[in-house]
Structures are given as C-alpha cells and as structure tokens.
Design a protein around this motif. Structure first.
Motif, PDB file in Angstrom:
ATOM      1  N   GLN A   1       0.917  -1.065   0.065  1.00 24.25           N
ATOM      2  CA  GLN A   1       0.064  -0.061   0.012  1.00 24.25           C
ATOM      3  C   GLN A   1       0.931   1.213   0.008  1.00 24.25           C
ATOM      4  OE1 GLN A   1      -0.635  -2.464   2.411  1.00 24.25           O
ATOM      5  NE2 GLN A   1      -1.743  -3.466   1.065  1.00 24.25           N
ATOM      6  N   LEU A   2       0.357   2.235  -0.713  1.00 28.95           N
ATOM      7  CA  LEU A   2       1.246   3.575  -0.893  1.00 28.95           C
ATOM      8  C   LEU A   2       0.242   4.577  -0.573  1.00 28.95           C
ATOM      9  CD1 LEU A   2       2.696   2.601  -4.317  1.00 28.95           C
ATOM     10  CD2 LEU A   2       3.769   2.311  -2.180  1.00 28.95           C
ATOM     11  N   VAL A   3       1.129   5.620   0.270  1.00 25.36           N
ATOM     12  CA  VAL A   3       0.247   6.794   0.569  1.00 25.36           C
ATOM     13  C   VAL A   3       1.324   7.993   0.255  1.00 25.36           C
ATOM     14  CG1 VAL A   3      -0.753   8.123   2.338  1.00 25.36           C
ATOM     15  CG2 VAL A   3      -0.995   5.672   2.333  1.00 25.36           C
ATOM     16  N   GLU A   4       0.989   8.933  -0.680  1.00 28.80           N
ATOM     17  CA  GLU A   4       1.646  10.008  -0.884  1.00 28.80           C
ATOM     18  C   GLU A   4       1.408  11.039  -0.169  1.00 28.80           C
ATOM     19  OE1 GLU A   4       0.517   8.513  -5.164  1.00 28.80           O
ATOM     20  OE2 GLU A   4      -0.355   8.945  -3.424  1.00 28.80           O
TER      21      GLU A   4
ATOM     22  N   ALA B   1       1.165  -1.621  -8.049  1.00 26.98           N
ATOM     23  CA  ALA B   1       0.669  -0.726  -6.934  1.00 26.98           C
ATOM     24  C   ALA B   1       0.761   0.750  -7.092  1.00 26.98           C
ATOM     25  CB  ALA B   1       1.286  -1.172  -5.367  1.00 26.98           C
ATOM     26  N   TRP B   2      -0.137   1.424  -6.522  1.00 29.46           N
ATOM     27  CA  TRP B   2      -0.383   2.922  -6.745  1.00 29.46           C
ATOM     28  C   TRP B   2      -0.736   3.452  -5.616  1.00 29.46           C
ATOM     29  CZ3 TRP B   2       1.233   5.428 -11.249  1.00 29.46           C
ATOM     30  CH2 TRP B   2       1.599   4.587 -12.551  1.00 29.46           C
ATOM     31  N   GLY B   3      -0.333   4.775  -5.389  1.00 32.67           N
ATOM     32  CA  GLY B   3      -1.007   5.353  -4.524  1.00 32.67           C
ATOM     33  C   GLY B   3      -2.111   6.162  -4.831  1.00 32.67           C
ATOM     34  N   GLN B   4      -2.763   7.236  -4.020  1.00 35.13           N
ATOM     35  CA  GLN B   4      -3.920   7.848  -4.394  1.00 35.13           C
ATOM     36  C   GLN B   4      -3.632   9.220  -5.199  1.00 35.13           C
ATOM     37  OE1 GLN B   4      -2.298   8.082  -1.600  1.00 35.13           O
ATOM     38  NE2 GLN B   4      -2.600  10.268  -0.855  1.00 35.13           N
ATOM     39  N   GLY B   5      -2.260   9.640  -4.956  1.00 39.81           N
ATOM     40  CA  GLY B   5      -2.040  10.729  -5.997  1.00 39.81           C
ATOM     41  C   GLY B   5      -2.073  11.928  -5.188  1.00 39.81           C
TER      42      GLY B   5
ATOM     43  N   TYR C   1       0.507  13.790  -8.999  1.00 36.60           N
ATOM     44  CA  TYR C   1       1.807  13.077  -9.114  1.00 36.60           C
ATOM     45  C   TYR C   1       1.532  11.922  -8.278  1.00 36.60           C
ATOM     46  CZ  TYR C   1       4.710  16.568 -10.960  1.00 36.60           C
ATOM     47  OH  TYR C   1       5.313  17.515 -11.797  1.00 36.60           O
ATOM     48  N   TYR C   2       1.625  10.602  -8.812  1.00 36.91           N
ATOM     49  CA  TYR C   2       1.495   9.225  -8.119  1.00 36.91           C
ATOM     50  C   TYR C   2       2.894   8.553  -7.803  1.00 36.91           C
ATOM     51  CZ  TYR C   2      -3.217  10.007 -10.050  1.00 36.91           C
ATOM     52  OH  TYR C   2      -4.626  10.498 -10.405  1.00 36.91           O
TER      53      TYR C   2
END
Length: 127
Positions: free
Chosen positions: A3-6, A116-120, A94-95
C-alpha cells in the motif's frame, strides 16, 4: 500486496520547490523499484522518475532531469521526490507506484508495469 500513501503536494510559484513523499506498507520486502508518475488534466499519465529499491539506481524523464531528485529510505520504506526549479508545466497529480518483480530498466518507465499505486497528490505551479 503493498500500500502506498503520498504526501507533500501543494501550490508553489514558478521557480520554487516541493518535496513529495511516498510511504509504503505491507509486503515491502518484495519491492524491486518505486516510481513517480504524473498526470496533467486532459493528458495521459507520464513517467517522471524511478529508483530501484536495493541498488538505488535512478532514472529520470528528460523533462525533469537536473531539477528533480528521487531517493529512497529502505529502513523507513519511503521514497521521496525533491522537485526544484518548478515550472507551470509541472502542474499535475503526482502518483507513486511500486513494482514487485525484477525487470529490465527500460520497462520501469511504463506505468502498466507497476502493480501498486498511491492515491495521488496535486502539485500546482503558478506562473
């Protein structure tokens, strides 16, 4: 799964700087590379930079090379994008993205090769 969080987006004047961070959680032990992509309104998502997780090899899009720096902290499971000399054309969401399997470096500039991608996070550069 990862899981990714920017964080760290915002509004800045042209010539200014911003620092984006991406925190990874979950199966971070299997990370191969992390990337940053951006998507301006009405445009396709485009590659910005990537860094390999274990070796720290980085690569940049020509439009940002010399202005942006990607780095990672494997102990904190974070990747950072330092953006300097920002231009209005850098305005975009930006992601951050994660790739779990090893691959040739040239595949890491393609968004579909990340799982996997963050929400941006929005970056707006005013002129």
């Amino acid at each position: 799964q990862v899981q990714l969080v920017e964080s760290g987006g915002g509004l800045v004047q042209a010539g200014g700087s911003l620092r984006l961070s991406c925190a990874a959680s979950g199966h971070t032990f299997s990370l191969y590379a992390m990337g940053w992509f951006r998507q301006a309104q009405g445009k396709e998502r485009e590659f910005v930079a990537y860094i390999t997780w274990s070796g720290g090899v980085s690569y940049y899009a020509g439009s940002v090379e010399g202005r942006f720096t990607i780095s990672r902290d494997t102990a904190k499971n974070t990747v950072t994008l330092q953006m300097n000399s920002l231009k209005p054309e850098d305005t975009a969401v930006y992601y951050c993205a994660a790739r779990m399997r090893s691959s040739s470096y040239y595949t890491l500039v393609v968004a579909k090769n990340y799982s996997a991608w963050g929400q941006g996070t929005q970056v707006t550069v005013s002129s």
